[in-house]
Design a protein around this motif. Structure first.
Motif, short mmCIF file in Angstrom:
data_model
loop_
_atom_site.label_atom_id
_atom_site.label_comp_id
_atom_site.label_asym_id
_atom_site.label_seq_id
_atom_site.Cartn_x
_atom_site.Cartn_y
_atom_site.Cartn_z
N ARG B 12 -5.22 -5.67 12.11
CA ARG B 12 -3.98 -6.05 10.29
C ARG B 12 -2.90 -6.63 11.19
NH1 ARG B 12 -5.31 -0.43 8.28
NH2 ARG B 12 -5.64 -1.40 5.99
N SER B 13 -1.97 -6.89 10.13
CA SER B 13 -0.83 -7.36 10.91
C SER B 13 0.32 -6.70 11.20
CB SER B 13 -0.06 -8.27 9.53
OG SER B 13 0.41 -7.49 8.45
N ARG B 16 2.82 -4.79 8.68
CA ARG B 16 1.61 -3.69 7.75
C ARG B 16 1.73 -2.26 7.94
NH1 ARG B 16 -0.92 -5.92 2.91
NH2 ARG B 16 -1.42 -4.78 1.55
N CYS B 17 1.15 -2.83 9.18
CA CYS B 17 0.97 -1.45 10.58
C CYS B 17 2.22 -0.26 9.87
CB CYS B 17 0.40 -1.82 11.67
SG CYS B 17 -1.12 -3.00 11.65
N LEU B 19 4.66 -0.67 7.70
CA LEU B 19 4.78 0.06 6.62
C LEU B 19 3.60 1.45 6.16
CD1 LEU B 19 5.35 -3.08 3.98
CD2 LEU B 19 6.79 -0.62 4.37
N LEU B 20 2.01 1.56 6.81
CA LEU B 20 1.77 1.95 6.63
C LEU B 20 2.03 3.12 7.25
CD1 LEU B 20 -1.90 0.01 6.71
CD2 LEU B 20 -0.57 1.31 5.08
#
Lengths: 179, 386, 139
Positions: B12-13, B16-17, B19-20
């Motif tokens: 995963r980018s 994005r990681c 953010l998650l």
């Protein structure tokens, strides 16, 4: 449609679970802890010694007398009564006295033990029953919960076993338990 | 239907990681900030290290799409560091791992969650708790008291069900660590009937605890007394009891996991695990198998540390109730047929959403409970070293 | 004597746990437990014998009921009392009426066998402890 409803319910439940996870340390944990405490449970008296019922004043110290404790179910321990001498720091080097445990004005046991200055030194006790309700005890350390002498914080605890037929749970018609 | 193996997904980018992982970072900060209010230097450093550790592990779970490998780091750390902090406290407070009778009389025995199922029947019949602890904080080693542990247990169980055994239990990590050491299992054929062992131990211990009015498992069978504390032996029977727990620890926690690559104590013995299995029926998160994608290659079955996947359960598309939600089977499946699932929803439709929701809940509990224990263990080491 | 009873019970439990997994179609595991007596001699059903022995053993509620019945005004009143005693105590067995199916569930029988072994070990330990004169507990 049922599938959609089930899915919506499922996601709602998952969302609520997430909320529960967030609330756990701030709300749920406290609620559950208070709930458990308010259930009216108590630690087995075989460990705690039972509630205190009387205090006898002596010269500079007190003897706290607990309610006699009966074993439950198939517990192998004998019924006993716990006496607390406190404060241990105010006790003479040798304690030897007659105690009226049940408060009927008649002496029940003669208890004698040494109080070593070293708090970690092993203790020994001699108990002579003056009332057939109680059993004799000699040189007991802390082998059993129902017959022991230990130093706990600033008190010396003695647990004197009761004669089995005189346990609190037994019917009180046995002649030699009348005291 | 034969399906092709799914090629390993792209990581995963990073954006994005990040953010998650943000909610986990905030949660971690929230949970560990109180350590700064009054803590000494070792505790502050430990809080920072533990918080960072949990955040990094979650980030890696997001980045690699895998759960088990990273969760296992947390769990093994918990299993190894709990005894460090606990035994240190015991030695400072008491000078010995053996519980003297005075401490039991004073109600200063710390309460662990393992005897919870054993206390229920005696409490129901006589309102008596057959454990020499304190309901509220009682000083000494009594910690926060029995009510607090029961409260924590209930809160975490409501959220993750038997996921307790993968995200909260501070003993299972030792076995998980042992099981991960060998490359291959030396003992591969295990009679599946041994899976019923925990239920038998639970039944026997519940009956004995009710009959004898004592926490029978703690007195006789708990292997983890080797890494926490035990009743000080005052006579021959006490020595026998202590000998039993040493043997059980050596066999079930060290030896068998090394030989079988399974969590042997958890899978074949732990009565608390059997009790927790009941709560898998109430937990909204579970693991399912999509029959249309399944080969079946049985890699999930081989990878499960507790043998919670049988041929019949795989054919039904589900795990057994002993599933600890560790994620080993999900990560092992080459066809993405084994997936995280939310009850009521369709299987294998948006499984990553189910995984995320479960992981947020489970990791929050892990940080709250396990994280604090890891921090204490780290603080103990730093206190000694610094 | 108590030690012998404990040891005997422990051994019977172990034997039963071992044998019940092998016997099919019998409630009591082995042939020699099902029927008492040699192959050619008249054989008596063990279940009938054990049931009879259980029935005539005088438990305290039974004794109390017997005393109460003996004080009754007439035989009819005594019989009525015992009938009521039977019905009142039979209620406790109602939940077990439909439980025969559990024998066919592999999980239940396996758990039961393993639990029997654990409980048997306790009885063996308790019996040995009484036999050698030591207390049965660590405290």
């Amino acid at each position: 449609m049922m599938r959609q409803l089930a899915a919506k319910l499922g996601y709602s439940a998952a969302g609520l679970t997430l909320c529960a996870a967030v609330l756990a340390p701030f709300l749920l944990y406290g609620i559950f802890t208070k709930g458990f405490s308010s259930l009216g449970l108590h630690v087995d008296e075989m460990y705690s010694g039972g509630p205190k019922v009387r205090t006898v004043q002596a010269a500079g110290y007190t003897i706290e007398i607990h309610r006699p404790v009966s074993p439950h179910m198939l517990q192998r321990e004998k019924p006993f009564v716990q006496l607390d001498w406190k404060p241990a720091s105010a006790l003479p080097s040798r304690v030897s006295e007659v105690v009226d445990i049940d408060g009927d004005g008649k002496p029940d046991v003669h208890v004698s033990f040494d109080v070593p200055k070293d708090a970690k030194a092993p203790l020994r006790v001699d108990v002579e029953p003056l009332n057939p309700r109680y059993e004799a005890m000699h040189n007991v350390g802390k082998q059993k919960f129902s017959a022991l002498i230990v130093r706990l914080d600033d008190a010396i605890l003695v647990r004197i076993p009761l004669a089995p037929l005189c346990a609190p749970s037994e019917p009180a018609f046995h002649p030699h338990c009348d005291g | 239907m034969a399906t092709k193996a799914v090629s390993a997904p792209q990581p995963r980018s990073i954006g994005r990681c990040v953010l998650l992982t943000l909610p986990v970072s905030l949660w971690s900060a929230l949970m560990f900030t109180p350590a700064f209010a009054h803590a000494n230097r070792a505790q502050r450093i430990a809080a920072i290290l533990t918080g960072a550790f949990m955040i990094v592990l979650f980030f890696l779970m997001m980045r690699t799409w895998k759960t088990y490998r990273w969760r296992r780091w947390f769990f093994v750390a918990l299993g190894l560091l709990f005894p460090v902090g606990f035994i240190h406290n015991v030695m400072v407070m008491r000078g010995t791992m053996g519980i003297p009778i005075e401490e039991m009389i004073a109600g200063r025995t710390p309460f662990c969650y393992l005897p919870i199922p054993l206390l229920i029947l005696p409490a129901a019949f006589t309102k008596t708790l057959v454990f020499p602890g304190s309901i509220l904080p009682g000083g000494g080693m009594s910690g926060a008291g029995m009510a607090a542990m029961a409260g924590i247990w209930l809160a975490i169980t409501i959220v993750v069900g038997k996921g307790w055994c993968s995200y909260a239990c501070f003993f299972g990590g030792i076995e998980e660590g042992m099981a991960s050491i060998p490359a291959k299992a030396k003992l591969r054929k295990i009679d599946p009937r041994w899976r019923y062992g925990p239920w038998a131990v639970l039944l026997a211990m519940v009956l004995l605890s009710l009959a004898l009015f004592e926490p029978a498992y703690c007195m006789w069978l708990c292997p983890f007394k080797a890494v926490s504390e035990y009743v000080a032996a005052r006579n021959t029977v006490g020595l026998v009891q202590n000998g039993i727990f040493v043997l059980l620890f050596a066999g079930l926690v060290i030896g068998l996991p090394l030989l079988t690559k399974k969590r042997a104590q958890c899978a074949f013995f732990c009565p608390f695990g059997a009790f927790q299995s009941i709560f898998n029926k109430t937990c909204v998160f579970e693991v399912k198998i999509d029959g249309t994608l399944c080969a079946p290659c049985l890699l999930c079955q081989k990878s499960c540390p507790t043998m919670s996947l049988t041929d019949e359960s795989i054919a039904r598309g589900e795990t057994l109730m002993s599933c600890m939600k560790c994620g080993a089977c999900v990560d092992a499946c080459p066809k993405d047929a084994v997936v995280w699932h939310i009850r009521g929803t369709e299987v294998a439709v948006k499984p990553e959403r189910a995984r995320l929701m479960f992981l947020y809940a489970a990791w929050a509990m892990a940080i709250m409970f396990g994280g604090s224990i890891i921090a204490q263990g780290v603080a103990t080491i730093l206190h000694v070293v610094l | 004597m108590f030690a012998a009873i404990h040891l005997l019970l422990g051994c019977v439990l172990l034997r039963y746990a071992y044998a019940v997994g092998r016997a099919r179609g019998h409630s009591c595991a082995r042939a020699e437990l099902v029927n008492i007596g040699a192959v050619k001699a008249p054989r008596v059903s063990a279940a009938a014998v054990l049931g009879f022995l259980t029935g005539v053993s005088l438990c305290p509620p039974f004794l109390a009921a017997g005393v109460r019945a003996a004080e009754a005004a007439s035989v009819a009143a005594a019989v009525l009392f015992f009938a009521a005693f039977f019905l009142g105590t039979s209620v406790w067995f109602v939940p077990f009426a439909g439980l025969g199916w559990v024998r066919r569930n592999e999980a239940v029988t396996t758990v039961a066998r393993m639990a029997m072994v654990l409980i048997a070990l306790y009885y063996l330990y308790a019996g040995l402890a009484i036999l050698i004169g030591k207390g049965a507990y660590g405290y």
